[in-house]
Design a protein around this motif. Structure first.
Motif, PDB file in Angstrom:
ATOM      1  N   HIS A  79       0.743  -1.086   0.162  1.00  0.00           N
ATOM      2  CA  HIS A  79      -0.085   0.115  -0.078  1.00  0.00           C
ATOM      3  C   HIS A  79       0.788   1.258  -0.092  1.00  0.00           C
ATOM      4  O   HIS A  79       1.857   1.409   0.847  1.00  0.00           O
ATOM      5  CB  HIS A  79      -0.594  -0.023   1.257  1.00  0.00           C
ATOM      6  CG  HIS A  79      -2.041  -1.233   1.371  1.00  0.00           C
ATOM      7  ND1 HIS A  79      -2.346  -1.677   0.130  1.00  0.00           N
ATOM      8  CD2 HIS A  79      -2.343  -1.861   2.374  1.00  0.00           C
ATOM      9  CE1 HIS A  79      -3.204  -2.960   0.539  1.00  0.00           C
ATOM     10  NE2 HIS A  79      -3.001  -2.876   2.024  1.00  0.00           N
ATOM     11  N   GLY A  80       0.527   2.213  -0.862  1.00  0.00           N
ATOM     12  CA  GLY A  80       1.234   3.412  -1.049  1.00  0.00           C
ATOM     13  C   GLY A  80       2.121   3.412  -1.924  1.00  0.00           C
ATOM     14  O   GLY A  80       2.645   4.452  -2.455  1.00  0.00           O
ATOM     15  N   ALA A 100      -4.279  -1.085  -2.269  1.00  0.00           N
ATOM     16  CA  ALA A 100      -5.559  -0.288  -1.932  1.00  0.00           C
ATOM     17  C   ALA A 100      -5.295   1.495  -2.316  1.00  0.00           C
ATOM     18  O   ALA A 100      -6.246   1.933  -2.201  1.00  0.00           O
ATOM     19  CB  ALA A 100      -5.280  -0.110  -0.291  1.00  0.00           C
ATOM     20  N   ASP A 101      -4.405   1.650  -3.348  1.00  0.00           N
ATOM     21  CA  ASP A 101      -3.987   3.192  -3.338  1.00  0.00           C
ATOM     22  C   ASP A 101      -5.415   3.850  -3.987  1.00  0.00           C
ATOM     23  O   ASP A 101      -5.402   4.973  -3.933  1.00  0.00           O
ATOM     24  CB  ASP A 101      -2.906   3.121  -4.269  1.00  0.00           C
ATOM     25  CG  ASP A 101      -1.597   2.900  -3.477  1.00  0.00           C
ATOM     26  OD1 ASP A 101      -1.579   1.954  -2.537  1.00  0.00           O
ATOM     27  OD2 ASP A 101      -0.507   3.385  -3.823  1.00  0.00           O
ATOM     28  N   VAL A 148      -8.619  -2.922  -7.759  1.00  0.00           N
ATOM     29  CA  VAL A 148      -9.257  -4.270  -7.347  1.00  0.00           C
ATOM     30  C   VAL A 148      -9.381  -3.986  -5.757  1.00  0.00           C
ATOM     31  O   VAL A 148      -8.887  -3.282  -4.859  1.00  0.00           O
ATOM     32  CB  VAL A 148      -7.924  -5.213  -7.167  1.00  0.00           C
ATOM     33  CG1 VAL A 148      -8.632  -6.694  -6.598  1.00  0.00           C
ATOM     34  CG2 VAL A 148      -7.480  -5.355  -8.826  1.00  0.00           C
ATOM     35  N   PRO A 149     -10.855  -4.640  -5.218  1.00  0.00           N
ATOM     36  CA  PRO A 149     -11.190  -4.361  -3.775  1.00  0.00           C
ATOM     37  C   PRO A 149     -10.166  -5.088  -2.812  1.00  0.00           C
ATOM     38  O   PRO A 149      -9.629  -5.852  -3.172  1.00  0.00           O
ATOM     39  CB  PRO A 149     -12.455  -4.978  -3.880  1.00  0.00           C
ATOM     40  CG  PRO A 149     -12.990  -5.060  -5.231  1.00  0.00           C
ATOM     41  CD  PRO A 149     -11.704  -5.274  -6.062  1.00  0.00           C
ATOM     42  N   GLY A 150     -10.440  -4.688  -1.442  1.00  0.00           N
ATOM     43  CA  GLY A 150      -9.918  -5.673  -0.360  1.00  0.00           C
ATOM     44  C   GLY A 150     -10.440  -6.820  -0.473  1.00  0.00           C
ATOM     45  O   GLY A 150     -11.795  -7.021  -0.733  1.00  0.00           O
ATOM     46  N   CYS A 151      -9.942  -7.753   0.135  1.00  0.00           N
ATOM     47  CA  CYS A 151     -10.512  -9.321   0.116  1.00  0.00           C
ATOM     48  C   CYS A 151     -11.438  -9.332   1.250  1.00  0.00           C
ATOM     49  O   CYS A 151     -12.605 -10.022   0.895  1.00  0.00           O
ATOM     50  CB  CYS A 151      -9.233 -10.115   0.215  1.00  0.00           C
ATOM     51  SG  CYS A 151      -8.195  -9.748   1.791  1.00  0.00           S
ATOM     52  N   PRO A 204      -7.616 -12.047  17.079  1.00  0.00           N
ATOM     53  CA  PRO A 204      -8.251 -11.046  16.341  1.00  0.00           C
ATOM     54  C   PRO A 204      -7.352  -9.936  16.069  1.00  0.00           C
ATOM     55  O   PRO A 204      -6.183  -9.976  16.739  1.00  0.00           O
ATOM     56  CB  PRO A 204      -9.127 -10.654  17.233  1.00  0.00           C
ATOM     57  CG  PRO A 204      -8.656 -10.859  18.615  1.00  0.00           C
ATOM     58  CD  PRO A 204      -8.156 -12.124  18.454  1.00  0.00           C
ATOM     59  N   TYR A 205      -7.649  -9.158  14.857  1.00  0.00           N
ATOM     60  CA  TYR A 205      -6.595  -7.975  14.727  1.00  0.00           C
ATOM     61  C   TYR A 205      -7.343  -6.805  14.397  1.00  0.00           C
ATOM     62  O   TYR A 205      -8.391  -6.838  13.595  1.00  0.00           O
ATOM     63  CB  TYR A 205      -5.336  -8.306  13.724  1.00  0.00           C
ATOM     64  CG  TYR A 205      -6.070  -8.851  12.331  1.00  0.00           C
ATOM     65  CD1 TYR A 205      -5.928  -7.706  11.404  1.00  0.00           C
ATOM     66  CD2 TYR A 205      -6.539  -9.677  12.056  1.00  0.00           C
ATOM     67  CE1 TYR A 205      -6.199  -8.093   9.967  1.00  0.00           C
ATOM     68  CE2 TYR A 205      -6.949 -10.207  10.802  1.00  0.00           C
ATOM     69  CZ  TYR A 205      -7.179  -9.345   9.808  1.00  0.00           C
ATOM     70  OH  TYR A 205      -7.263  -9.508   8.543  1.00  0.00           O
ATOM     71  N   ALA A 206      -6.914  -5.658  14.337  1.00  0.00           N
ATOM     72  CA  ALA A 206      -7.360  -4.481  13.837  1.00  0.00           C
ATOM     73  C   ALA A 206      -8.879  -4.050  14.574  1.00  0.00           C
ATOM     74  O   ALA A 206      -9.699  -3.960  13.867  1.00  0.00           O
ATOM     75  CB  ALA A 206      -7.267  -4.245  12.549  1.00  0.00           C
ATOM     76  N   VAL A 207      -8.918  -4.325  15.817  1.00  0.00           N
ATOM     77  CA  VAL A 207     -10.131  -4.483  16.392  1.00  0.00           C
ATOM     78  C   VAL A 207     -10.571  -2.980  17.130  1.00  0.00           C
ATOM     79  O   VAL A 207      -9.795  -2.102  16.915  1.00  0.00           O
ATOM     80  CB  VAL A 207      -9.874  -5.228  17.873  1.00  0.00           C
ATOM     81  CG1 VAL A 207     -11.636  -5.428  18.622  1.00  0.00           C
ATOM     82  CG2 VAL A 207      -9.641  -6.643  17.523  1.00  0.00           C
ATOM     83  N   GLY A 208     -11.873  -2.937  16.991  1.00  0.00           N
ATOM     84  CA  GLY A 208     -12.385  -1.422  17.382  1.00  0.00           C
ATOM     85  C   GLY A 208     -12.579  -0.518  16.171  1.00  0.00           C
ATOM     86  O   GLY A 208     -12.411   0.637  16.509  1.00  0.00           O
ATOM     87  N   GLY A 209     -12.812  -0.917  15.084  1.00  0.00           N
ATOM     88  CA  GLY A 209     -13.074  -0.258  14.014  1.00  0.00           C
ATOM     89  C   GLY A 209     -11.796   0.505  13.350  1.00  0.00           C
ATOM     90  O   GLY A 209     -11.764   1.444  12.366  1.00  0.00           O
ATOM     91  N   SER A 210     -10.726  -0.135  13.463  1.00  0.00           N
ATOM     92  CA  SER A 210      -9.361   0.409  13.029  1.00  0.00           C
ATOM     93  C   SER A 210      -9.039  -0.081  11.643  1.00  0.00           C
ATOM     94  O   SER A 210      -7.988   0.184  11.010  1.00  0.00           O
ATOM     95  CB  SER A 210      -8.298   0.365  14.044  1.00  0.00           C
ATOM     96  OG  SER A 210      -7.952  -1.159  14.264  1.00  0.00           O
ATOM     97  N   HIS A 211      -9.746  -1.320  11.291  1.00  0.00           N
ATOM     98  CA  HIS A 211      -9.143  -1.858   9.947  1.00  0.00           C
ATOM     99  C   HIS A 211      -9.253  -0.917   8.868  1.00  0.00           C
ATOM    100  O   HIS A 211     -10.233  -0.313   8.810  1.00  0.00           O
ATOM    101  CB  HIS A 211      -9.959  -3.292   9.925  1.00  0.00           C
ATOM    102  CG  HIS A 211      -9.158  -4.289   8.838  1.00  0.00           C
ATOM    103  ND1 HIS A 211      -9.391  -3.924   7.424  1.00  0.00           N
ATOM    104  CD2 HIS A 211      -8.714  -5.310   9.118  1.00  0.00           C
ATOM    105  CE1 HIS A 211      -8.542  -4.945   6.826  1.00  0.00           C
ATOM    106  NE2 HIS A 211      -8.059  -5.634   7.743  1.00  0.00           N
ATOM    107  N   ARG A 212      -8.379  -0.936   7.822  1.00  0.00           N
ATOM    108  CA  ARG A 212      -8.395  -0.271   6.676  1.00  0.00           C
ATOM    109  C   ARG A 212      -9.505  -0.649   5.964  1.00  0.00           C
ATOM    110  O   ARG A 212      -9.963   0.306   4.989  1.00  0.00           O
ATOM    111  CB  ARG A 212      -7.137  -0.121   5.970  1.00  0.00           C
ATOM    112  CG  ARG A 212      -6.077   0.628   6.829  1.00  0.00           C
ATOM    113  CD  ARG A 212      -4.662   0.068   6.322  1.00  0.00           C
ATOM    114  NE  ARG A 212      -3.399   1.178   7.020  1.00  0.00           N
ATOM    115  CZ  ARG A 212      -2.273   1.084   6.663  1.00  0.00           C
ATOM    116  NH1 ARG A 212      -1.830   0.143   5.666  1.00  0.00           N
ATOM    117  NH2 ARG A 212      -1.469   1.772   7.051  1.00  0.00           N
TER     118      ARG A 212
END
Length: 348
Positions: A79-80, A100-101, A148-151, A204-212
């Motif tokens: 990304h980027g 994701a760019d 292309v979308p995120g998976c 779990p990962y990127a919990v609490g609304g932080s996932h891109r």
């Protein structure tokens, strides 16, 4: 038969390798340059030994002089990184960004979730996406740039969008919990991705609304007809290499019953070549989608709490990334949408 040349940047990574696997069996594609950064100068077979027919290709540096001159360029970059590479390629090249760019339409969302300058927005590579009652495939014909979308986004969108389009759920009360294979995290060596940490464990990962992927899901569901989207999104790494199983729930609008829900999903996906609504009572599994470009979907109603439950399974590297990229490429080039893409999974 018309033949197009394709270059793949990021060829040593999971996304680039999967693009190459699919293109190797595509009747209209001749594979040209394969490029990367730190692995430039090495044999592709050192990084992608399963690609036997391409194993002796030498990986070249990722730059405009190497990628230019092809009809199509796939970017499987971190990304980027895609924006600056794409900017150096001419408008005569079809550029497909597997990163994701160029997915998000809101520069504000990009800065908030990715923290860098927004590279711009390209036509969105999810042909099945509902857009104002039509489908996104209509907007991909003849385009020269595709994002292309995120998976995870693909899995959740396909699970919920029929209900959104039909107006049978409350879109401000959405919950999605996902089981994710480790290939979605890429090839970078990180302690939490080691087998000794991952095997026998779910985390779990990127919990609490932080996932891109959160703003991208909202973007898609608004296109499908939602005025406002509020979603609690929690991905979980589980010990498998590939696959996403997304369980998405939403509060039903008053008067909507299970029969109506089933009718909505049958109408939405009855003619889609790469989305299979399973027979009632049969639930999606990630194993059944392994290696295929097909999403498996099932839907039911939890009457006790008045919620729709949609479960969707995809191979994150195929339908979630490379397969969606090739599917969108086919449409852009005027080829049959299903060309070169497997619908059957690999089992056991």
């Amino acid at each position: 038969m018309t033949t197009f040349t394709a270059a793949v940047a990021g060829a040593s990574g999971y996304a680039g390798g999967e693009v190459l696997r699919l293109l190797s069996n595509h009747p209209n594609i001749q594979i040209g340059a394969v490029t990367a950064a730190s692995s430039a100068g090495s044999r592709l077979g050192e990084h992608q030994p399963h690609l036997v027919g391409l194993a002796d290709r030498i990986i070249e540096p990722t730059d405009a002089s190497t990628l230019g001159g092809h009809d199509i360029v796939f970017l499987g970059l971190p990304h980027g990184e895609s924006g600056k590479v794409a900017a150096a390629l001419g408008d005569d090249v079809v550029v497909i960004d597997c990163g994701a760019d160029h997915r998000l339409e809101s520069a504000e969302d990009w800065v908030a979730f990715y923290g860098t300058e927004h590279a711009g927005t390209w036509p969105y590579g999810l042909p099945e996406l509902v857009v104002d009652g039509a489908r996104q495939r209509d907007q991909l014909e003849g385009v020269r740039r595709i994002a292309v979308p995120g998976c995870n986004v693909t899995a959740v969108t396909l699970g919920l969008q029929p209900a959104v389009e039909a107006g049978i759920i409350e879109t401000t009360d959405l919950v999605a919990v996902l089981a994710n294979g480790y290939s979605g995290a890429g090839k970078a060596a990180k302690p939490h991705l080691l087998a000794s940490e991952a095997l026998g464990s779910a985390v779990p990962y990127a919990v609490g609304g932080s996932h891109r992927h959160v703003p991208e899901i909202g973007q898609n569901l608004r296109k499908a007809g939602a005025d406002e989207v509020t979603i609690s999104f929690t991905p979980t790494l589980v010990p498998m290499a590939r696959g996403i199983l997304a369980t998405s729930t939403a509060r039903l609008r008053p008067g909507v019953d299970a029969a109506r829900v089933r009718e909505v999903y049958e109408a939405a996906y009855g003619q889609e070549p790469f989305v299979r609504l399973l027979p009632e009572g049969q639930w999606p599994t990630t194993a059944a989608t392994l290696g295929s470009n097909t999403a498996h979907v099932q839907v039911t109603v939890d009457a006790a709490v008045g919620r729709l439950v949609a479960v969707s399974a995809i191979d994150n590297l195929v339908k979630g990334t490379a397969g969606g990229a090739v599917q969108s490429m086919n449409i852009a080039l005027g080829l049959p949408e299903t060309t070169g893409l497997p619908t059957d999974g690999v089992a056991p």
